[in-house]
Enzyme design. Structure first.
Site, mmCIF file in Angstrom:
data_model
loop_
_atom_site.group_PDB
_atom_site.id
_atom_site.type_symbol
_atom_site.label_atom_id
_atom_site.label_comp_id
_atom_site.label_asym_id
_atom_site.label_seq_id
_atom_site.Cartn_x
_atom_site.Cartn_y
_atom_site.Cartn_z
ATOM 1 N N THR A 39 16.510 -13.660 -11.035
ATOM 2 C CA THR A 39 17.941 -13.722 -11.345
ATOM 3 C C THR A 39 18.748 -13.361 -10.104
ATOM 4 O OG1 THR A 39 17.566 -13.120 -13.639
ATOM 5 C CG2 THR A 39 19.763 -12.693 -12.767
ATOM 6 N N GLN A 114 12.683 -21.585 -16.126
ATOM 7 C CA GLN A 114 12.317 -20.506 -17.028
ATOM 8 C C GLN A 114 13.376 -20.400 -18.123
ATOM 9 O OE1 GLN A 114 12.655 -16.325 -15.951
ATOM 10 N NE2 GLN A 114 10.490 -16.090 -16.406
ATOM 11 N N HIS A 191 9.982 -18.020 -21.486
ATOM 12 C CA HIS A 191 10.019 -16.610 -21.082
ATOM 13 C C HIS A 191 9.737 -15.721 -22.294
ATOM 14 C CE1 HIS A 191 11.049 -12.898 -19.302
ATOM 15 N NE2 HIS A 191 12.030 -13.281 -18.515
ATOM 16 N N HIS A 194 9.247 -8.979 -20.660
ATOM 17 C CA HIS A 194 10.328 -8.107 -20.195
ATOM 18 C C HIS A 194 11.379 -7.718 -21.231
ATOM 19 C CE1 HIS A 194 9.591 -8.966 -15.674
ATOM 20 N NE2 HIS A 194 9.095 -7.812 -16.041
ATOM 21 N N TYR A 196 12.897 -9.428 -23.545
ATOM 22 C CA TYR A 196 13.855 -10.434 -24.026
ATOM 23 C C TYR A 196 13.396 -10.947 -25.392
ATOM 24 C CZ TYR A 196 15.748 -9.813 -19.422
ATOM 25 O OH TYR A 196 16.300 -9.219 -18.321
ATOM 26 N N ARG A 243 5.547 -17.137 -19.809
ATOM 27 C CA ARG A 243 5.503 -15.898 -19.022
ATOM 28 C C ARG A 243 5.296 -14.699 -19.937
ATOM 29 N NH1 ARG A 243 8.796 -12.594 -14.432
ATOM 30 N NH2 ARG A 243 7.085 -12.922 -13.006
ATOM 31 N N ARG A 342 11.053 -11.152 -4.082
ATOM 32 C CA ARG A 342 11.994 -10.465 -3.202
ATOM 33 C C ARG A 342 11.873 -10.934 -1.760
ATOM 34 N NH1 ARG A 342 10.391 -4.603 -5.432
ATOM 35 N NH2 ARG A 342 8.713 -5.723 -6.446
HETATM 36 C C1 PHB Z 1 17.095 -9.998 -14.988
HETATM 37 O O1 PHB Z 1 17.958 -10.849 -14.889
HETATM 38 O O2 PHB Z 1 17.347 -8.805 -14.776
HETATM 39 C C2 PHB Z 1 15.746 -10.363 -15.387
HETATM 40 C C3 PHB Z 1 15.486 -11.661 -15.774
HETATM 41 C C4 PHB Z 1 14.231 -12.006 -16.164
HETATM 42 C C5 PHB Z 1 13.231 -11.058 -16.150
HETATM 43 C C6 PHB Z 1 13.487 -9.776 -15.752
HETATM 44 C C7 PHB Z 1 14.748 -9.427 -15.370
HETATM 45 O O3 PHB Z 1 11.993 -11.366 -16.537
#
Ligand code: PHB
Length: 402
Positions: A39, A114, A191, A194, A196, A243, A342
């Site tokens: 993101t 995604q 996705h 995490h 969501y 994922r 990153r």
């Molecule tokens: C985020 O936007 O913070 C984010 C998006 C997808 C992820 C983890 C964090 O899997």
């Protein structure tokens, strides 16, 4: 703040398995490095991809055969409406993504979208502004802040009805998947990580349902598997992916670990045995959650168990840039790709650098989630001197591509 000139020395990986070809669904990639979904908030306030994103993905797909997994993207308005995150639910978004995919394909590289659904971590006010409810598997807020926003908006969190779940499976995911294909994506990734929406169903901290979507592992995994079964004939199994983050506690879910994820992988393997093998399973390593590293003494679990249950490809992501010397060990099975996030931001030519052992430019977290071009398209390739004016780049906000 200025753009980092700090570098991280690395060893050359050109002779390792990372630079051997691998078949991913219908395509053969010349190497096993992917760009992990990240993101970065450079879409417009109304969720349209921008010229900044076009430049960004174009530059990061120059190495032929790079698999770019684009940032998490809202699959419907109900899925998410935070400004500056892209969507794939309307015509302008499809047209914008098409331009980005055309650029990626002109570089002979590949793209995966995604598909993202926020559920209880959405903003209740954004949903209210569009007349939409704030929904999750169960009415369990993930923190006080989201509860306060919901109360203020007069849009309290509530459990999805069965009809709404059917709508997600039968309408929202298929629409987004068709839009993704129309926009030219090579792969569609669901996705389910995490904390969501889909992970909220898998997870006992967020799923308190007593119907066929809650309780047992089979029930909690039901929604994800229904979505996969719905999308296989639409997308084609070889272009579909998932994922998972078995060990992440991000956004107040519990670590569900091996049991439910083994079940999911076994179920996906059953589909593979029937001729519907998904392109890949993307795994978040226990060393990270979202874009944060977990301190070593707080890390739990290992993804080693996954190989017993799923015989297809894995894409693994999570601080691999710090372990480059033992990478061959992790991928010595002919079915693992590694994804970087990153360092791919701060090194548009990351793959060339990994190949030749050229030091990596250190990334800068403060610019990850800003909306302007500073710290986005201002990272040089090896040997390149880009000159830019910081204030000008900070004033440069993306223009919609359509
Ligand atoms: C985020 O936007 O913070 C984010 C998006 C997808 C992820 C983890 C964090 O899997």
């Amino acid at each position: 703040m200025t753009i980092s000139k700090e570098t991280v020395p690395i060893t050359a990986l050109g002779n390792t398995l990372l630079f051997e070809p691998i078949k991913v669904g219908a395509n053969t990639l010349p190497q096993r490095i992917a760009f992990a979904p990240s993101t970065r908030c450079r879409a417009t306030a109304d969720n349209i991809p921008t010229d900044l994103q076009l430049q960004y993905y174009d530059e990061r797909s120059k190495y032929p055969g790079t698999l770019i997994i684009t940032e998490a993207t809202y699959l419907s308005e109900q899925g998410g409406l935070n400004p500056h995150v892209p969507g794939i639910f309307n015509k302008r978004q499809v047209a914008g993504w098409k331009k980005i995919n055309d650029a990626i394909h002109a570089n002979n590289s590949f793209s995966s979208i995604q598909l993202w659904y926020l559920g209880r971590v959405a903003n209740a006010q954004h949903l209210k502004n569009k007349g939409l409810p704030y929904i999750a598997p169960s009415a369990v807020y993930w923190n006080e802040e989201t509860e306060a926003i919901a109360e203020q908006a007069g849009n309290p969190l509530r459990a999805l009805t069965i009809e709404e779940i059917d709508h997600i499976v039968d309408v929202e995911f298929p629409n987004a998947a068709r839009n993704s294909l129309e926009a030219g994506f090579d792969y569609v990734e669901v996705h389910s990580a995490h904390g969501y929406l889909l992970d909220q169903f898998l997870n006992t901290a967020s799923n308190k349902r007593t119907d066929e979507y809650g309780g047992s592992i089979e029930n909690r995994a039901r929604l994800l598997l229904r979505i996969i079964d719905k999308l296989i004939p639409i997308v084609g199994a070889g272009r579909l992916a998932v994922r998972l983050s078995p060990w992440a506690k991000f956004q107040n879910v519990d670590t569900e670990g091996e049991e439910i994820h083994s079940y999911i992988l076994n179920e996906l393997q059953k589909r593979a045995d029937e001729g519907n093998q998904l392109a890949y399973i993307s795994l978040v390593e226990p060393r990270v959650q979202a874009s944060w590293d977990i301190e070593e003494d707080k890390q739990v679990g290992s993804n080693d168990f996954t190989y017993k249950h799923w015989k297809g490809n894995f894409i693994r992501a999570g601080t691999y840039a710090h372990e480059l010397d033992k990478i061959d060990q992790d991928i010595d099975n002919g079915r693992t790709l590694l994804a970087f996030s990153r360092f791919f931001l701060s090194n548009p030519d990351l793959i060339e650098k990994l190949k030749d052992g050229i030091p990596l430019t250190q990334y800068e977290r403060p610019t990850f989630y800003t909306q302007d071009n500073f710290g986005y398209n201002t990272w040089p390739r090896n040997g390149e001197l880009i000159s830019f004016d910081e204030e000008t780049e900070k004033a440069r906000i993306g223009k919609p591509l359509a």
